[in-house]
Every structure is written in structure tokens, then in C-alpha cells.
Enzyme design. Structure first.
Site, mmCIF file in Angstrom:
data_model
loop_
_atom_site.group_PDB
_atom_site.id
_atom_site.type_symbol
_atom_site.label_atom_id
_atom_site.label_comp_id
_atom_site.label_asym_id
_atom_site.label_seq_id
_atom_site.Cartn_x
_atom_site.Cartn_y
_atom_site.Cartn_z
ATOM 1 N N LYS A 79 0.828 -1.212 0.000
ATOM 2 C CA LYS A 79 0.000 0.000 0.000
ATOM 3 C C LYS A 79 0.863 1.263 0.000
ATOM 4 C CE LYS A 79 -4.017 -2.080 0.102
ATOM 5 N NZ LYS A 79 -4.999 -1.975 -0.986
ATOM 6 N N GLU A 106 -9.964 5.558 2.776
ATOM 7 C CA GLU A 106 -10.707 4.418 3.307
ATOM 8 C C GLU A 106 -9.692 3.337 3.637
ATOM 9 O OE1 GLU A 106 -9.964 4.690 0.186
ATOM 10 O OE2 GLU A 106 -9.319 2.652 -0.317
ATOM 11 N N SER A 143 2.017 -9.521 -0.700
ATOM 12 C CA SER A 143 1.619 -8.104 -0.647
ATOM 13 C C SER A 143 1.851 -7.469 0.720
ATOM 14 C CB SER A 143 0.153 -7.964 -1.046
ATOM 15 O OG SER A 143 -0.648 -8.846 -0.275
HETATM 16 C C1 LIG Z 1 -1.585 -6.888 2.688
HETATM 17 C C2 LIG Z 1 -2.692 -6.643 1.724
HETATM 18 N N1 LIG Z 1 -2.723 -7.348 0.581
HETATM 19 C C3 LIG Z 1 -3.707 -7.182 -0.327
HETATM 20 C C4 LIG Z 1 -4.744 -6.292 -0.101
HETATM 21 C C5 LIG Z 1 -5.815 -6.175 -1.125
HETATM 22 O O1 LIG Z 1 -5.777 -4.988 -1.856
HETATM 23 P P1 LIG Z 1 -5.335 -4.927 -3.356
HETATM 24 O O2 LIG Z 1 -6.153 -5.950 -4.099
HETATM 25 O O3 LIG Z 1 -5.647 -3.542 -3.764
HETATM 26 O O4 LIG Z 1 -3.889 -5.233 -3.440
HETATM 27 C C6 LIG Z 1 -4.762 -5.532 1.085
HETATM 28 C C7 LIG Z 1 -5.831 -4.579 1.343
HETATM 29 O O5 LIG Z 1 -5.977 -3.989 2.372
HETATM 30 C C8 LIG Z 1 -3.699 -5.711 2.021
HETATM 31 O O6 LIG Z 1 -3.639 -5.010 3.162
#
Ligand SMILES: Cc1ncc(COP(=O)(O)O)c(C=O)c1O
Length: 411
Positions: free
Chosen positions: A86, A108, A377
Site C-alpha cells: 500500500k 478508506e 503483498s
Molecule cells: C496486505 C494486503 N494485501 C492485499 C490487499 C488487497 O488490496 P489490493 O487488491 O488492492 O492489493 C490488502 C488490502 O488492504 C492488504 O492489506
């Protein structure tokens, strides 16, 4: 993206008139930044000095030996400052906010990671900051709320709807409409009205740019498959962009299967059959909605994946069969997390663990000459309460009860 912000049949910019001028300014500033090589240079400098970029690509040797097929590599977005991808989007938007001369940011958040990243950016750049978060998510992600507040942000629990991400987005838009001149809405994923889907994906493309170079240096050729979990779609878009159009690499997006696709308690928009085309929250995509266009309740063990819509860019890639979509259930996610912790000493976020599930299902069928990349992520520390519950960990429970007793006696 065409002029109206569409990707094939999906996207657009369905906004109230009062936001027209604000969106025009944002589009102008974004176009200027995109066409200015010095902006990307400033952005990568900031990310390397403030947020540990480039993040490593880790060869998961023990998992590879365990499954006995493709070599498994993990792109470590968990090592970004604030613990998730993020930060890539938020720091980029922060630079744009400075250029636009605004002094307040709102956002948000679902899992709290985007809220954390925004509160951090606001502290660094000296912006006022308000974060909208569904009441259910406030409870699920309490440690992130604590840190956001400590960094000076106001966290507003949203009590409408099913009190998760979509409700937080609605509330943030309400705030924006009333404070257009002073405030920028730092949208957290590759959704919403144009230019957000494209702009967020552009900032996140830093993941794919790095991963492309790293896999070539480590493996000598592109990966056979790349896996990313899909909430709104920003981390998946981030890594996929490094490999799109590459015939050798299949891209796999993994959505929240929750309690199973037949249970009605999931967030599978592109991997299931429950979603349908619709327009909401300023854009057109596949939404989990009923015949009257009312949004359905969603569920996932991962607070960041239980969103009703999905990136219009991914909807287009899905329609054109450029990305395959799968889903992982809550139970499978906990099993994958357990294995990754035990074999690699790495704690993926519950969101990221969805990508691990699908990669683990498929790794054994590929050759040992193949490589696959899983986009991690984020890190799982934020999920300690949910993960401890899932493992039904007795010593953690005891610790929490003891702490609660101490608070009671001392207050
Ligand atoms: C660690 C993590 N991975 C994935 C996501 C999913 O979001 P996005 O599909 O935008 O990557 C989030 C959303 O809060 C997150 O905190």
C-alpha cells in the site's frame, strides 16, 4: 485507458458534478507527472530512502523442495515501510498532493494497511489526515488503528451497511464532496472513478518493474506463472504489469473464496458466478450485487479482500482472458500460512496467503526448470488476533485474558 477512463467495457468516471473540477485537476497533475521523467525519479528515490525499495525477491528453497516442482520465488512487499504494498501508491499520491498544494488527505481502509500507509505519509509530509474504516474492520485490525492514531490521524469507525470496506469508501466520498478544495482522497486500490484505477496501478508498477529484473538475474528467464491476491486489485496489477504481454508467463489472480463459493460468504467476483456488471462507487465493474443493484454481503478471513467490486483493469484482462482468476477458502489460507511460517520463517498477511494457496496447488505440476513468483503483498503481524483465533492458540488466549484482567484492576 481511453479518454473517458474505460478499459474495454469497464471503468469510467461516474462522479457527482461537484467533484468535476477536482477530478480535472487530479487528471492534469497525474498526466504531468507521468510525462515528467523527473517525477518517477523523485518517487523511486523516496521509496528507496524511506521504504526499503527495491524489495527483495526471495527464493523459497524449502517450499520448493516440499512441493517438488517449480522453483518458488516470493516478492517481498511485506518489507515495505508500514508492512505492505500500500505504501507504493500512497507515497506516490502524496507527491501529487504536494504538487496540487492541498493540505488534508482522507482515505478508506479495510485491513488497515492502506490507512497505516496514508497516516504515515501524512505525518511525513505534514498533512492533516482522516481515515474511514468499517466498524467490523476496526475490531479485526485494532493494532493498525492504534498506530494510525499515534501518527496523528483521526480514525472514523463507519457504522453503515455491513461496516466493511465498501461502507468506508462511501463515507470517504461523502467527506470529499464537502471539502473538495482543501482535501485529496487517497484512494487505496485500483478501483473507483478514473484516473484512480490507472494511477494507482502506475504507482504499483514499481513491484513488477523490480520483479522482472530480479527474476531474470536469479532464474535466467521469465517465470511460468505469477500469483497475486485480488481485493480491489492493486498489488496484483502492480506485479502483473511487469509480465503482461509476455507469452511465457501466465498471470493468476486469487480472490477470497471465504467459506466456499457455494456458501454465498465469499468475495469471488471474477472467479465465481455470483457477480454481475454494474456501476457503483464511481465506476463500472463486476460487482457482487442482487438483481436490484444492492450490494451483497461478502466475507473473507482477510479484511483486505472482502470488497464487492474489482479493478476495471482486471475485469478487462479477465474478459480478454489475459489473467486467470481462482479463489482460496479461509481454511486453505490458514493451512498455507502455517506451512510458509514453518518452512520459510516468513509470515504472509492473510490477504497475501490467498496467492500462496493457488501457487501451492500448482507448483508440483510444473517442471523444476520453471519458476513461479508469488507476490507477498504484506506481512501477517497485523493479523495476529485472527490468526491466533484460527489456530485456537491456548497460550495467546491466556495472555489476552490476563492483560484484560490487569487493565480492569488498574482502571
Ligand atoms: C496486505 C494486503 N494485501 C492485499 C490487499 C488487497 O488490496 P489490493 O487488491 O488492492 O492489493 C490488502 C488490502 O488492504 C492488504 O492489506
Amino acid at each position: 485507458m481511453n479518454k473517458q477512463g474505460f478499459f474495454g467495457n469497464w471503468g469510467g468516471s461516474y462522479i457527482p458534478e461537484i467533484l468535476n473540477r477536482t477530478f480535472e485537476r487530479l487528471r492534469e497533475e497525474y498526466d504531468r507527472a507521468r510525462n515528467d521523467p523527473a517525477f518517477w525519479q523523485d518517487y523511486t528515490n523516496l521509496m528507496s530512502t524511506y521504504s526499503c525499495r527495491p524489495t527483495p525477491l526471495t527464493f523459497a528453497e524449502n517450499l520448493t523442495n516440499h512441493f517438488g516442482g517449480a522453483k518458488i520465488y516470493i516478492k517481498r512487499e511485506d518489507l515495505n515501510h508500514t508492512g505492505a504494498h500500500k505504501a507504493n501508491n500512497v507515497m506516490g499520491q502524496g507527491l501529487l498532493v504536494k504538487r496540487m498544494g492541498k493540505k488534508r488527505v482522507i482515505a478508506e481502509t479495510g485491513a488497515g494497511q492502506h490507512g497505516m500507509a496514508t497516516a504515515t505519509m501524512a505525518a511525513k509530509f505534514g498533512f492533516e489526515c482522516t481515515i474511514y474504516m468499517g466498524e467490523v474492520d476496526v475490531l479485526r485490525q485494532r493494532p493498525n488503528v492504534f498506530w494510525m492514531e499515534k501518527m496523528g490521524a483521526e480514525v472514523v469507525p463507519v457504522k453503515d451497511g455491513n461496516r466493511t470496506l465498501k461502507d468506508a469508501i462511501n463515507e470517504a466520498f461523502r467527506d470529499w464532496v464537502s471539502h473538495v478544495d482543501s482535501t485529496h482522497y487517497v484512494f487505496g486500490t485500483a478501483c473507483g472513478p478514473a484516473p484512480f484505477p490507472e494511477m494507482v496501478s502506475w504507482f504499483q508498477s514499481i513491484i513488477g518493474r523490480e520483479a522482472t529484473e530480479q527474476i531474470l538475474a536469479m532464474h535466467g528467464r521469465p517465470p511460468a506463472r505469477v500469483y497475486g491476491c485480488v481485493g480491489g486489485g492493486s498489488n496484483a496489477m502492480g506485479i502483473f504489469q511487469g509480465f503482461l504481454g509476455n507469452e511465457e508467463t501466465e498471470l493468476v489472480g486469487v480472490e477470497a473464496g471465504g467459506r466456499g463459493l457455494d456458501s454465498g460468504l465469499h468475495a469471488a467476483r471474477l472467479s465465481g458466478t455470483d457477480a454481475s456488471p454494474g456501476v457503483a462507487q464511481g465506476y463500472k465493474t463486476m460487482f457482487l450485487q442482487n438483481d436490484d443493484g444492492q450490494m451483497l454481503e461478502t466475507h473473507s478471513v482477510a479484511a483486505g479482500l472482502d470488497y464487492v467490486g474489482v479493478s476495471p483493469i482486471l475485469a478487462d484482462l479477465w474478459e480478454r482472458k489475459k489473467v486467470r482468476f481462482e479463489s482460496a477458502t479461509d481454511g486453505e489460507v490458514i493451512e498455507a500460512l502455517d506451512l510458509t511460517m514453518k518452512l520459510e520463517g516468513i509470515i504472509p498477511a492473510l490477504e497475501s496467503a490467498h496467492g500462496f494457496v493457488q501457487a501451492f496447488k500448482e507448483a508440483g505440476d510444473l517442471s523444476s526448470d520453471d519458476a513461479i513468483i508469488i507476490n507477498q503483498s504484506g506481512r501477517g503481524d497485523k493479523d495476529i488476533f485472527t490468526i491466533a483465533d484460527a489456530f485456537d492458540d491456548p497460550s495467546w488466549k491466556e495472555f489476552i485474558i490476563e492483560r484484560a484482567e490487569q487493565y480492569k484492576t488498574n482502571s
